[in-house]
Design an enzyme around this catalytic site. Sequence first.
Site, PDB file in Angstrom:
ATOM      1  N   ASP A 128       0.859  -1.178   0.000  1.00  0.00           N
ATOM      2  CA  ASP A 128       0.000   0.000   0.000  1.00  0.00           C
ATOM      3  C   ASP A 128       0.905   1.240   0.000  1.00  0.00           C
ATOM      4  O   ASP A 128       2.096   1.162   0.317  1.00  0.00           O
ATOM      5  CB  ASP A 128      -0.954   0.003   1.208  1.00  0.00           C
TER       6      ASP A 128
HETATM    7  C1  BGC Z   1      -5.098   3.135  -0.036  1.00  0.00           C
HETATM    8  C2  BGC Z   1      -5.165   2.061  -1.089  1.00  0.00           C
HETATM    9  C3  BGC Z   1      -5.045   2.663  -2.460  1.00  0.00           C
HETATM   10  C4  BGC Z   1      -3.768   3.496  -2.534  1.00  0.00           C
HETATM   11  C5  BGC Z   1      -3.549   4.163  -3.878  1.00  0.00           C
HETATM   12  C6  BGC Z   1      -3.887   4.046  -0.226  1.00  0.00           C
HETATM   13  O1  BGC Z   1      -3.942   5.135   0.620  1.00  0.00           O
HETATM   14  O2  BGC Z   1      -5.075   2.561   1.247  1.00  0.00           O
HETATM   15  O3  BGC Z   1      -6.371   1.349  -0.976  1.00  0.00           O
HETATM   16  O4  BGC Z   1      -5.066   1.665  -3.425  1.00  0.00           O
HETATM   17  O5  BGC Z   1      -3.818   4.496  -1.545  1.00  0.00           O
HETATM   18  O6  BGC Z   1      -4.460   5.187  -4.085  1.00  0.00           O
END
Ligand code: BGC
Length: 711
Positions: free
Chosen positions: A255
Amino acid sequence: MAASPGAAAEAAGRCGDHPWCDTSLSPERRAQLLLDALTPAERIGLLAGDEAGGVTGQAGTHTGTGLGVPRLDLPPLYLTDGPVGVRQGPGTALPSSLALAASFNRRLARRDGGVVGNEAKLKGNDVVYAPTINLLRTPLWGRAFESLGEDPFLTGQLGVEWIRGAQAQGVIANVKHFAANNQENNRFTIDARVDERTLNELYLPQFEAAVKQGHAGSVMCSYNRLNGPHACENTWLLQQVLRHRWGFRGFVLADYGASKRIGSGLLAGLDFEPYPFFDADGGENYTPAAVEAALAARHTRQALVDRAVGHLLRTLFAYGFFDRAAYADDDSRVDKAGHAEEARRLAEAGTVLLENDGALPLDPARLKSLAVIGADGDVYKNGGGSSDVQPYSLVTPRAGIAARAGAGVDMRYDPGDDPRRAADVARGADAAVVVVADEAGEGADKSCLGLDCGAAAGLRRDELIDSVAAANHRTIVVLETAGPVLTPWRDRVEGIVESWYPGSAGGTAIARVLFGDVDPGGRLPATFPRRAQDLPTAGDPRRYPGVGDVVHYSEGVLVGYRWYDRRGIAPAFPFGHGLSYASFAFRRPRMRPAPRGLGARVSLEIVNTGRRTGVAVPQLYLGLPGARGRVQPPRQLKGFESVTLRPGRRARVHFRLGARAFSYWDVRRHRWQVAPGCYRMLLGRSSRRIVARATIAVRGARCPGAATAIP
Ligand code: BGC
């Protein structure tokens, strides 16, 4: 940017004329050949992404981009956000994931994944960050709307279908967020302390299903710590569970900002970091310079770099990435009208009729005037953060209701900022529809469960509903909420419709449900409590939201309805609840042992005894026998079907219970185990409206009144 491929590349794929381009070889062999051809520096360069700006979701960008190696015709990799739509300029905004969960409909979950997968592809992406399959541990969770609810079986079954739908489009699904990422407060630092049984029974099965049944090509490790180490450097989680126990052969990505130390990350099995521009809790990023430094300092080894790159390449070969043309970022090819229709159908199927004292459906022949109250009904409601999709087109509830009512109906509207004025507008109308929403999004949990919690625009929604209901006895509340909310006015209104965040075509779907053009197909995927203090996570800050960056999942396996059932707490609306405009008889239940192995076959006849086409959602629950030191929830969902029947029609639905359905996680042996004993089987309309019961005697147990014995 995705290059537009020439005709030759189109025909032959874009692999080129290299030894690893021989499609008769296995993905493992092809990955090894390519790995051998890459220099150590090139391999290091494949560990991280290189797109910093895509997270804002602008057209022409991607949420992530992995660099290719042009020297060897290794193309770049494009990744984008899901799960409720593609966040890359405008896209089709599907209903929230919780709305999809409310459909209890596997076929629709597959279609939902298909729509998102298709748009991800037509916007030039190879990977979509979805579905979100973290369990809804508390409805205060800021990402409640993005979850598939509070039950691991429902989440797993729908998650698997979503993955199948998306991957059938030719993109790789990236299931997230692994694991125990159940709150936004302190999400970067919180240590979720979850006991072994609870993890295995509640928080991991849906990921196991995603891997083993859905064949998801990729997994996103989460921000939080799990029993100590951060998820992205958690060897137990990524090696022991994911790779060894479940046999995962795809790649793990971090993540955004979740990568920790390079050494422990590579050791644990974090293969790729799409966003090496941010570290959430003092981590290191997989940038070439940092990886070189870690190698020089002997914090890691080239063999571990190679292993990570091997996982990525193997997945790309296995999922056809090299053997097809690049996907162009050109959404003029998206069937926008068709997808808006899909979004509408999904919204209808996920709409839950919570209460109906006879006001619904509205009768278009008799309705002369209708008041629509509430500024929430005049806007697009969705969840904030990485799922914030800007819709190609939008129908608000107010617009949808006005269009359906037609010119013959005297439509009145009031934004509801002054409850008394709103009551005046509603007074005298044939019916009043109050549309109210909540505020929720990624990054922060809700601080309370009421509709007015943290509300923008200053609406006093509970007061507004009471005030309108006092002025018009035919008051119907339409909720557009992330998840369960408090409904203190529920006995004072005639109808309550939960439409969650219903997406692009939400207004049309709401209108069609209100006017009875379609049956509300949804059932609750999460319990609505009467009081906030009834929540399983209430009353102890160590349990939620945590103290000193540690949160103890001390409710154990008693998540969601399991808690309310075990504690004997009456909810406002129970898990699985939802009304229909039709009426159904649930008849002639049958049960027999499975022909082979431990298990049972259960079936039930459903008859539509009403006068409208409707959706029935029969549910099968099993109560496992407890033991000293092993609390068991009174019932756990083990089967469900969504059946649409015309008046007078009948159907027999079948449920197959395998050994897993009868198993608990044995913490001494660290594996699933079936206990001899008496199991209660319950068939119902909801978790609290049971229509048939039976006892199953397992492995020689003597049970009073047992109808069926399974060896
Ligand atoms: C989120 C993810 C997401 C990523 C990219 C993160 O803050 O937890 O679910 O895919 O950002 O936007």
